[in-house]
Every structure is written in structure tokens, then in C-alpha cells.
Design an enzyme around this catalytic site. Structure first.
Site, mmCIF file in Angstrom:
data_model
loop_
_atom_site.group_PDB
_atom_site.id
_atom_site.type_symbol
_atom_site.label_atom_id
_atom_site.label_comp_id
_atom_site.label_asym_id
_atom_site.label_seq_id
_atom_site.Cartn_x
_atom_site.Cartn_y
_atom_site.Cartn_z
ATOM 1 N N LYS A 135 121.136 160.653 -1.087
ATOM 2 C CA LYS A 135 119.924 161.149 -1.750
ATOM 3 C C LYS A 135 120.288 162.396 -2.529
ATOM 4 C CE LYS A 135 115.391 160.253 -1.708
ATOM 5 N NZ LYS A 135 114.693 158.974 -1.567
ATOM 6 N N GLY A 195 95.710 155.665 0.247
ATOM 7 C CA GLY A 195 96.481 155.905 -0.966
ATOM 8 C C GLY A 195 96.556 154.677 -1.845
ATOM 9 N N GLY A 231 97.864 154.360 -4.903
ATOM 10 C CA GLY A 231 98.778 154.649 -6.011
ATOM 11 C C GLY A 231 99.587 153.416 -6.375
ATOM 12 N N VAL A 248 102.048 151.770 -4.919
ATOM 13 C CA VAL A 248 102.200 150.722 -3.905
ATOM 14 C C VAL A 248 100.830 150.248 -3.420
ATOM 15 C CG1 VAL A 248 103.172 150.128 -1.663
ATOM 16 C CG2 VAL A 248 104.424 151.673 -3.180
ATOM 17 N N TYR A 287 97.947 150.058 -4.721
ATOM 18 C CA TYR A 287 97.220 149.186 -5.640
ATOM 19 C C TYR A 287 97.714 147.734 -5.517
ATOM 20 C CZ TYR A 287 95.923 146.880 -9.962
ATOM 21 O OH TYR A 287 95.447 145.961 -10.867
HETATM 22 P P1 NAD Z 1 101.873 157.292 -5.502
HETATM 23 O O1 NAD Z 1 102.021 158.773 -5.684
HETATM 24 O O2 NAD Z 1 101.799 156.409 -6.684
HETATM 25 O O3 NAD Z 1 100.583 156.977 -4.588
HETATM 26 C C1 NAD Z 1 100.177 157.774 -3.530
HETATM 27 C C2 NAD Z 1 98.671 157.862 -3.618
HETATM 28 O O4 NAD Z 1 98.176 158.546 -2.467
HETATM 29 C C3 NAD Z 1 98.176 158.642 -4.834
HETATM 30 O O5 NAD Z 1 97.263 157.852 -5.578
HETATM 31 C C4 NAD Z 1 97.515 159.875 -4.222
HETATM 32 O O6 NAD Z 1 96.411 160.323 -4.984
HETATM 33 C C5 NAD Z 1 97.081 159.332 -2.876
HETATM 34 N N1 NAD Z 1 96.810 160.334 -1.856
HETATM 35 C C6 NAD Z 1 97.389 161.552 -1.693
HETATM 36 N N2 NAD Z 1 96.839 162.177 -0.641
HETATM 37 C C7 NAD Z 1 95.918 161.325 -0.125
HETATM 38 C C8 NAD Z 1 95.001 161.414 0.973
HETATM 39 N N3 NAD Z 1 94.938 162.497 1.751
HETATM 40 N N4 NAD Z 1 94.198 160.359 1.224
HETATM 41 C C9 NAD Z 1 94.224 159.266 0.440
HETATM 42 N N5 NAD Z 1 95.061 159.141 -0.627
HETATM 43 C C10 NAD Z 1 95.889 160.162 -0.896
HETATM 44 O O7 NAD Z 1 103.075 156.866 -4.542
HETATM 45 P P2 NAD Z 1 103.616 155.392 -4.295
HETATM 46 O O8 NAD Z 1 104.785 155.147 -5.183
HETATM 47 O O9 NAD Z 1 102.478 154.452 -4.260
HETATM 48 O O10 NAD Z 1 104.210 155.548 -2.827
HETATM 49 C C11 NAD Z 1 103.350 155.682 -1.708
HETATM 50 C C12 NAD Z 1 104.177 156.107 -0.506
HETATM 51 O O11 NAD Z 1 105.164 155.103 -0.243
HETATM 52 C C13 NAD Z 1 104.942 157.403 -0.713
HETATM 53 O O12 NAD Z 1 104.993 158.070 0.537
HETATM 54 C C14 NAD Z 1 106.329 156.936 -1.106
HETATM 55 O O13 NAD Z 1 107.333 157.885 -0.755
HETATM 56 C C15 NAD Z 1 106.471 155.680 -0.295
HETATM 57 N N6 NAD Z 1 107.386 154.686 -0.878
HETATM 58 C C16 NAD Z 1 107.181 154.225 -2.138
HETATM 59 C C17 NAD Z 1 108.027 153.266 -2.669
HETATM 60 C C18 NAD Z 1 107.804 152.711 -4.054
HETATM 61 O O14 NAD Z 1 108.446 151.696 -4.408
HETATM 62 N N7 NAD Z 1 106.932 153.287 -4.852
HETATM 63 C C19 NAD Z 1 109.105 152.776 -1.905
HETATM 64 C C20 NAD Z 1 109.277 153.245 -0.601
HETATM 65 C C21 NAD Z 1 108.411 154.224 -0.095
#
Ligand code: NAD
Length: 362
Positions: free
Chosen positions: A94, A191, A193, A195, A197
Site C-alpha cells: 500500500k 452508505g 456511494g 459500492v 449503489y
Molecule cells: P464511497 O465514498 O463512494 O461511498 C461511501 C458512502 O458512505 C458515501 O456516499 C458517503 O456519503 C457515505 N457515508 C459516509 N458516512 C456515512 C454515515 N455515517 N452513514 C451513512 N453513509 C455514510 O466509497 P465506496 O467506494 O463506495 O466504498 C465504500 C467502502 O468500501 C469504503 O470503506 C471503501 O474503503 C470500501 N471498499 C471499496 C471498494 C471499491 O471497489 N470501491 C473496494 C473494497 C473496499
């Protein structure tokens, strides 16, 4: 650009960089400075027994160099276990870049990062993480080929991560109820976001009812509009009475404070490092909650990189994402057999794989 393998800045803090590397099993840690671009990066390589280390680049305005180092070490080790448990031929690495995103020259900074990655000769492959995106990787790519997560041709891994989380939910429900039919079951998504969605879409297609929440109202509303989710306030999502809770926002969401409030029978989500403490895995079990460990459930994104890094076909990639269902079941079975929490069983599955790689003839 200057590079060192142990930071004077981090020295002096007990137990010291080398002590921490030895305790967690890191192979090497690189500190790289490029004053011209303002780049200050730490690249931590945890374990390369299974293959070159792979892990994203996190850009964050860390409060101290110590905090950045702690994050790099922790995240690199997490990648080792994630890739190992998912059956990927990658080790764990990382990078963290210490910078204020509002004050940087992104092309210059990410080119400096690319040179730092190139310097490692392929021992580390970078990608995106919090604070970085596919467009930044284009700058990295100008300096090194050891980068994935580019905008083209594969793009955002989040749909694959969501697919894997969906498979983890199915696997956990199957373990608990004997059937993985989600029709009529309710899943809470914390959340909505990238994922969350896509997960909502997959759950809707499986016939599940969705309860969702996001601190950004329009993201939650989109999931309500498109997938019929019932929305609740961010403060209420963890205690919603549901079958499954899918944390998809941030880490450390499962703690001695929150676990007693949960009203679900399964936790399976995308967020990294969902347990605040290791002991929270046992606490979940005491509360009768089946926990699909985070690094198993959210490995779809890393598997997706198999296309870009290993030249895998789309079919092979999706088949490997779908295997998360089996890995979740294997985790529950091992936990039951050894009478340990699933969080520990997941680590054992990863460690077994690492040990078998170490024992293989070279
Ligand atoms: P993202 O930032 O797109 O989505 C996270 C969402 O959570 C945002 O819309 C944010 O507004 C919301 N949020 C923040 N605080 C909140 C709360 N208290 N209550 C409700 N919603 C809240 O991130 P992502 O890419 O969707 O990833 C989500 C999680 O999964 C993260 O922890 C990330 O590290 C992990 N992850 C993501 C991936 C990937 O492929 N994107 C892969 C492995 C792990």
C-alpha cells in the site's frame, strides 16, 4: 527525488519502524520525497510470497508522519490477507501520500509517485484508494507500468466489489438459513456511494427489501428512487431491524458500543476494517450475529484487477468474484469446526494459503 528505507521522522517512537515491521511481518518500507512536486510518500510492502505486492494509493492530509506510517503498515498487511483469501497471486502492499488535496499539483505529484513505484521494479503494483482516482493513475502510468485502476479499458472496480459483497451476503444467508433466497429478506445498506449503489441494484434484483442511508441525501434518494429503498437517518441505520446489515461507508463501524444495538442476524459489507478491535469478532458471535469478514466480502475489487494486471478474461474474473460465496461458507465452516470467530477463521484461511506458497519449491 530521495528515498530511504527507514524514516528518520518515524525513528525515536517506540518500538520504532523496524520493530513494527518485524511485529507485523513487513518485508520493506520505502520513504520517498520529491520536494519539487511536494510529494511525500510511504510505500509499505508487507508480504510477496504469493506474488508482487498490490494495493492502492491513499492520499490524505495526515496529522503526522507517524499516523501515515501506521496507516501504510496496517493497509499493506490487510492487502496481503485480502488477496490471499481471494486466491489471487498478489502480495500485500500500500502507499500513502501525505498531502492536502486542495493544495497539490496532481500531475506532478502523481508522476513523482509513479517514479517511486517504478524504482521498486515491480515488487509493488499500485492502484486507487481513498483520495485518489483513475485519472491520477494516468499520471502514474507515464512513469511506470506497475499501475492498475486506470480509467480505460476496465475502469471503476466498485461494481465488481458490489457483486462480491452480494455473493458474501448470499453465502452468509445460506449458511444461516439453509437457503440463499433473498426474496422477502431485508438488507440495510450503510452508505450509498460507489459500492452501496451497485449493491442496492443487485439486492433489488434478488427480491430483497432495502433499507438505506447516506449522509449525502441525494445518494440515498437515488437508491430510494431507482431501487425502492426505504430511507432512514444515518444515526438509525445500524439499529434497523433487518436480516442483513451491509456496512458500505467507513471502517471501525462494529464496536463494543454499536454491536449491542444491532438488530440483524448477518453482517456482510464492503467497508474495510469493520471491526474496531479484534475482540469485536467474538462479540458479534456472542450476540448471535453471523459476520462475513470484511476482507473476504470486499475482495471483488482486487479480483477485478486480475483483468488489468494478469490479463484475465471477463468471465474468469467474474467467476473468481463469485467464488466469494464459497469462501464465506468455508470461513463459517472453519469457525464452527475450530470454535473461533469468523474474523479469526478468515485470517487462518489466508495464512494457510501464504504458508503453502512459502513451502512451494521455487
Ligand atoms: P464511497 O465514498 O463512494 O461511498 C461511501 C458512502 O458512505 C458515501 O456516499 C458517503 O456519503 C457515505 N457515508 C459516509 N458516512 C456515512 C454515515 N455515517 N452513514 C451513512 N453513509 C455514510 O466509497 P465506496 O467506494 O463506495 O466504498 C465504500 C467502502 O468500501 C469504503 O470503506 C471503501 O474503503 C470500501 N471498499 C471499496 C471498494 C471499491 O471497489 N470501491 C473496494 C473494497 C473496499
Amino acid at each position: 527525488m530521495t528515498a530511504a528505507t527507514a524514516s528518520p521522522a518515524a525513528a525515536g517512537s517506540a518500538p520504532g519502524v523496524f520493530g513494527r515491521m518485524a511485529a507485523q511481518g513487513h518485508e520493506d518500507v520505502h520513504f520517498v520525497s520529491d520536494p519539487a512536486s511536494g510529494y511525500r510518500g510511504i510505500i509499505a510492502i508487507h508480504d510477496t510470497r504469493l506474488g508482487p505486492s498490490l494495493g492502492g494509493t491513499r492520499l490524505w492530509a495526515y496529522e503526522s508522519e507517524e499516523a501515515a506510517l501506521t496507516d501504510a503498515l496496517r493497509l499493506a498487511a490487510g492487502m496481503t490477507y485480502k488477496s490471499a483469501a481471494a486466491g489471487m497471486p498478489f502480495g500485500g502492499g500500500k502507499s500513502v501520500v501525505i498531502a492536502d488535496a486542495s493544495r497539490i499539483d496532481r500531475p506532478a505529484l502523481f508522476r513523482a509517485h509513479g517514479r517511486a513505484v517504478e524504482h521498486l521494479g515491480g515488487r509493488y503494483i499500485t492502484s486507487v484508494d481513498i483520495g485518489t482516482g483513475p485519472d491520477d493513475m494516468v499520471h502514474v502510468r507515464r512513469e511506470t507500468r506497475h499501475v492498475a485502476g486506470l480509467p480505460e479499458p476496465f475502469g471503476d472496480p466498485s461494481p465488481a466489489t458490489a457483486r462480491g459483497v452480494h455473493r458474501a451476503i448470499l453465502g452468509a444467508v445460506k449458511h444461516l438459513r439453509g437457503s440463499d433466497d433473498l426474496a422477502g429478506r431485508t438488507v440495510a445498506i450503510q452508505g450509498c456511494g460507489h459500492v452501496g449503489y451497485h449493491l442496492a441494484r443487485l439486492l433489488r434484483d434478488s427480491g430483497a427489501r432495502i433499507v438505506a442511508s447516506d449522509t449525502v441525501a441525494e445518494r440515498a434518494q437515488r437508491v430510494a428512487r431507482e431501487f425502492g429503498a426505504q430511507l432512514v437517518a444515518p444515526t438509525e441505520i445500524l439499529s434497523a431491524a433487518v436480516d442483513v446489515l451491509a456496512p458500505c461507508a467507513f471502517g471501525a463501524v462494529l464496536s463494543a458500543t454499536t454491536i449491542p444495538q444491532l438488530r440483524c442476524s448477518v453482517v456482510a459489507g464492503a467497508a474495510n476494517n469493520q471491526l474496531q478491535r479484534d475482540s469485536d469478532g467474538a462479540l458479534l458471535e456472542q450476540h448471535g450475529i453471523a459476520y462475513a469478514p470484511d476482507f473476504i466480502a470486499n475482495a471483488g475489487g482486487v479480483v477485478y484487477l486480475g483483468q488489468e494486471v494478469l490479463g484475465w478474461s471477463a468471465d474468469r474474473t467474474l467467476a473468481n468474484v463469485d467464488r466469494i460465496y464459497d469462501t464465506v461458507q468455508e470461513t463459517f465452516a472453519l469457525a464452527a469446526e475450530q470454535r473461533i470467530p469468523t474474523s479469526q477463521a478468515a485470517l487462518r484461511i489466508a495464512e494457510r494459503r501464504l504458508e503453502s506458497a512459502g513451502a512451494a519449491p521455487s
